[in-house]
Design a protein around this motif. Structure first.
Motif, PDB file in Angstrom:
ATOM      1  N   TYR A 144       0.821  -1.214   0.000  1.00 41.51           N
ATOM      2  CA  TYR A 144       0.000   0.000   0.000  1.00 41.51           C
ATOM      3  C   TYR A 144       0.856   1.265   0.000  1.00 41.51           C
ATOM      4  N   GLU A 145       1.965   1.244   0.722  1.00 40.91           N
ATOM      5  CA  GLU A 145       2.854   2.404   0.728  1.00 40.91           C
ATOM      6  C   GLU A 145       3.441   2.639  -0.659  1.00 40.91           C
ATOM      7  N   GLU A 146       3.818   1.569  -1.334  1.00 42.79           N
ATOM      8  CA  GLU A 146       4.381   1.723  -2.681  1.00 42.79           C
ATOM      9  C   GLU A 146       3.319   2.146  -3.686  1.00 42.79           C
ATOM     10  N   GLU A 147       2.087   1.746  -3.482  1.00 45.10           N
ATOM     11  CA  GLU A 147       1.003   2.149  -4.382  1.00 45.10           C
ATOM     12  C   GLU A 147       0.771   3.658  -4.292  1.00 45.10           C
ATOM     13  N   ILE A 148       0.869   4.207  -3.101  1.00 48.61           N
ATOM     14  CA  ILE A 148       0.679   5.644  -2.918  1.00 48.61           C
ATOM     15  C   ILE A 148       1.802   6.422  -3.601  1.00 48.61           C
ATOM     16  N   LYS A 149       3.015   5.898  -3.576  1.00 52.12           N
ATOM     17  CA  LYS A 149       4.170   6.573  -4.173  1.00 52.12           C
ATOM     18  C   LYS A 149       4.324   6.260  -5.665  1.00 52.12           C
ATOM     19  N   TYR A 150       3.344   5.625  -6.284  1.00 51.91           N
ATOM     20  CA  TYR A 150       3.513   5.171  -7.657  1.00 51.91           C
ATOM     21  C   TYR A 150       3.626   6.316  -8.669  1.00 51.91           C
ATOM     22  N   GLN A 151       3.078   7.486  -8.374  1.00 56.95           N
ATOM     23  CA  GLN A 151       3.214   8.614  -9.301  1.00 56.95           C
ATOM     24  C   GLN A 151       4.680   8.995  -9.468  1.00 56.95           C
ATOM     25  N   ASP A 152       5.470   8.892  -8.397  1.00 57.89           N
ATOM     26  CA  ASP A 152       6.911   9.139  -8.509  1.00 57.89           C
ATOM     27  C   ASP A 152       7.553   8.126  -9.459  1.00 57.89           C
ATOM     28  N   GLN A 153       7.093   6.880  -9.380  1.00 57.67           N
ATOM     29  CA  GLN A 153       7.602   5.825 -10.260  1.00 57.67           C
ATOM     30  C   GLN A 153       7.255   6.134 -11.718  1.00 57.67           C
ATOM     31  N   ILE A 154       6.051   6.595 -11.955  1.00 56.41           N
ATOM     32  CA  ILE A 154       5.634   6.952 -13.315  1.00 56.41           C
ATOM     33  C   ILE A 154       6.511   8.078 -13.861  1.00 56.41           C
ATOM     34  N   ASP A 155       6.810   9.069 -13.022  1.00 59.77           N
ATOM     35  CA  ASP A 155       7.679  10.167 -13.456  1.00 59.77           C
ATOM     36  C   ASP A 155       9.073   9.669 -13.810  1.00 59.77           C
ATOM     37  N   LYS A 156       9.604   8.721 -13.028  1.00 61.17           N
ATOM     38  CA  LYS A 156      10.923   8.155 -13.320  1.00 61.17           C
ATOM     39  C   LYS A 156      10.914   7.399 -14.644  1.00 61.17           C
ATOM     40  N   ILE A 157       9.835   6.658 -14.916  1.00 62.00           N
ATOM     41  CA  ILE A 157       9.715   5.906 -16.172  1.00 62.00           C
ATOM     42  C   ILE A 157       9.656   6.874 -17.361  1.00 62.00           C
ATOM     43  N   VAL A 158       8.892   7.943 -17.214  1.00 59.22           N
ATOM     44  CA  VAL A 158       8.793   8.950 -18.282  1.00 59.22           C
ATOM     45  C   VAL A 158      10.160   9.578 -18.544  1.00 59.22           C
ATOM     46  N   ASN A 159      10.907   9.865 -17.470  1.00 61.24           N
ATOM     47  CA  ASN A 159      12.253  10.423 -17.637  1.00 61.24           C
ATOM     48  C   ASN A 159      13.162   9.452 -18.396  1.00 61.24           C
ATOM     49  N   ALA A 160      13.071   8.169 -18.069  1.00 62.58           N
ATOM     50  CA  ALA A 160      13.907   7.165 -18.744  1.00 62.58           C
ATOM     51  C   ALA A 160      13.511   7.010 -20.214  1.00 62.58           C
ATOM     52  N   ASN A 161      12.231   7.164 -20.509  1.00 61.36           N
ATOM     53  CA  ASN A 161      11.786   7.034 -21.898  1.00 61.36           C
ATOM     54  C   ASN A 161      12.255   8.192 -22.766  1.00 61.36           C
ATOM     55  N   THR A 162      12.616   9.303 -22.160  1.00 61.82           N
ATOM     56  CA  THR A 162      13.094  10.439 -22.949  1.00 61.82           C
ATOM     57  C   THR A 162      14.552  10.286 -23.363  1.00 61.82           C
ATOM     58  N   LEU A 163      15.268   9.344 -22.757  1.00 65.79           N
ATOM     59  CA  LEU A 163      16.668   9.122 -23.131  1.00 65.79           C
ATOM     60  C   LEU A 163      16.745   8.534 -24.533  1.00 65.79           C
ATOM     61  N   ASP A 164      17.776   8.901 -25.278  1.00 68.18           N
ATOM     62  CA  ASP A 164      17.899   8.434 -26.662  1.00 68.18           C
ATOM     63  C   ASP A 164      18.832   7.231 -26.798  1.00 68.18           C
ATOM     64  N   TYR A 165      19.099   6.541 -25.697  1.00 65.24           N
ATOM     65  CA  TYR A 165      19.927   5.341 -25.742  1.00 65.24           C
ATOM     66  C   TYR A 165      19.328   4.283 -24.826  1.00 65.24           C
ATOM     67  N   GLU A 166      19.697   3.033 -25.097  1.00 64.70           N
ATOM     68  CA  GLU A 166      19.202   1.924 -24.286  1.00 64.70           C
ATOM     69  C   GLU A 166      20.069   1.801 -23.041  1.00 64.70           C
ATOM     70  N   VAL A 167      19.436   1.859 -21.885  1.00 61.50           N
ATOM     71  CA  VAL A 167      20.170   1.882 -20.624  1.00 61.50           C
ATOM     72  C   VAL A 167      20.572   0.481 -20.187  1.00 61.50           C
ATOM     73  N   LEU A 168      19.645  -0.462 -20.227  1.00 62.03           N
ATOM     74  CA  LEU A 168      19.914  -1.834 -19.781  1.00 62.03           C
ATOM     75  C   LEU A 168      20.024  -2.776 -20.975  1.00 62.03           C
ATOM     76  N   THR A 169      21.095  -3.540 -21.009  1.00 64.10           N
ATOM     77  CA  THR A 169      21.230  -4.601 -22.005  1.00 64.10           C
ATOM     78  C   THR A 169      21.681  -5.863 -21.297  1.00 64.10           C
ATOM     79  N   TYR A 170      21.287  -6.994 -21.852  1.00 62.85           N
ATOM     80  CA  TYR A 170      21.664  -8.285 -21.275  1.00 62.85           C
ATOM     81  C   TYR A 170      22.412  -9.088 -22.318  1.00 62.85           C
TER      82      TYR A 170
END
Length: 141
Positions: free
Chosen positions: A39-65
């Motif tokens: 429940y605590e993480e669900e309340i903070k999920y908007q911060d997570q969405i903002d972080k995902i949006v920031n990562a999507n604006t990058l023009d390179y792939e951050v994680l590779t396997y």
């Protein structure tokens, strides 16, 4: 055999079946929640969405396997710091969290060959220049 005996047998078989299923369910100990404080993480999920949006604006792939050498590569600039969470959905006891701060480019790879084979989620949370980012990648080891 009459109706009375048949009904008693059916009810007895049903009760034994239900008792067996309840016993099996109670004895299971490998049920893990995705997170302990859901429940605590669900309340903070908007911060997570903002972080995902920031990562999507990058023009390179951050994680590779790299499947040949079983390494996760973080393509981050020097000075980045954050957490790499190796998440095993089927067994929370196998999860690993690695804190990092990139001082040199040799530290941007993580060897995952020692992990149990199967399905994993690699969750990367990092910060650079005061901006927080989050990226997730699904891998099979």
């Amino acid at each position: 055999m009459d109706w009375g005996k048949g009904i008693v047998i059916v009810i007895a078989v049903f009760v034994m079946l239900m008792a067996g299923l309840v016993t099996i369910c109670v004895k299971q100990d490998d049920i893990h929640l995705v997170t302990q404080n859901y429940y605590e993480e669900e309340i903070k999920y908007q911060d997570q969405i903002d972080k995902i949006v920031n990562a999507n604006t990058l023009d390179y792939e951050v994680l590779t396997y790299n499947t040949q050498v079983k390494r996760v590569v973080m393509n981050l600039p020097l000075g980045s710091k954050g957490t790499l969470h190796l998440f095993r959905p089927s067994d929370a006891r196998l999860d690993k969290k690695i804190e990092f701060q990139l001082i040199n480019l040799d530290e941007n790879t993580v060897d995952v060959s020692s992990l149990k084979s199967g399905y994993w989620k690699v969750k990367l949370t990092w910060e650079e220049n005061g901006i927080a980012y989050y990226e997730e990648k699904k891998i099979n080891i």
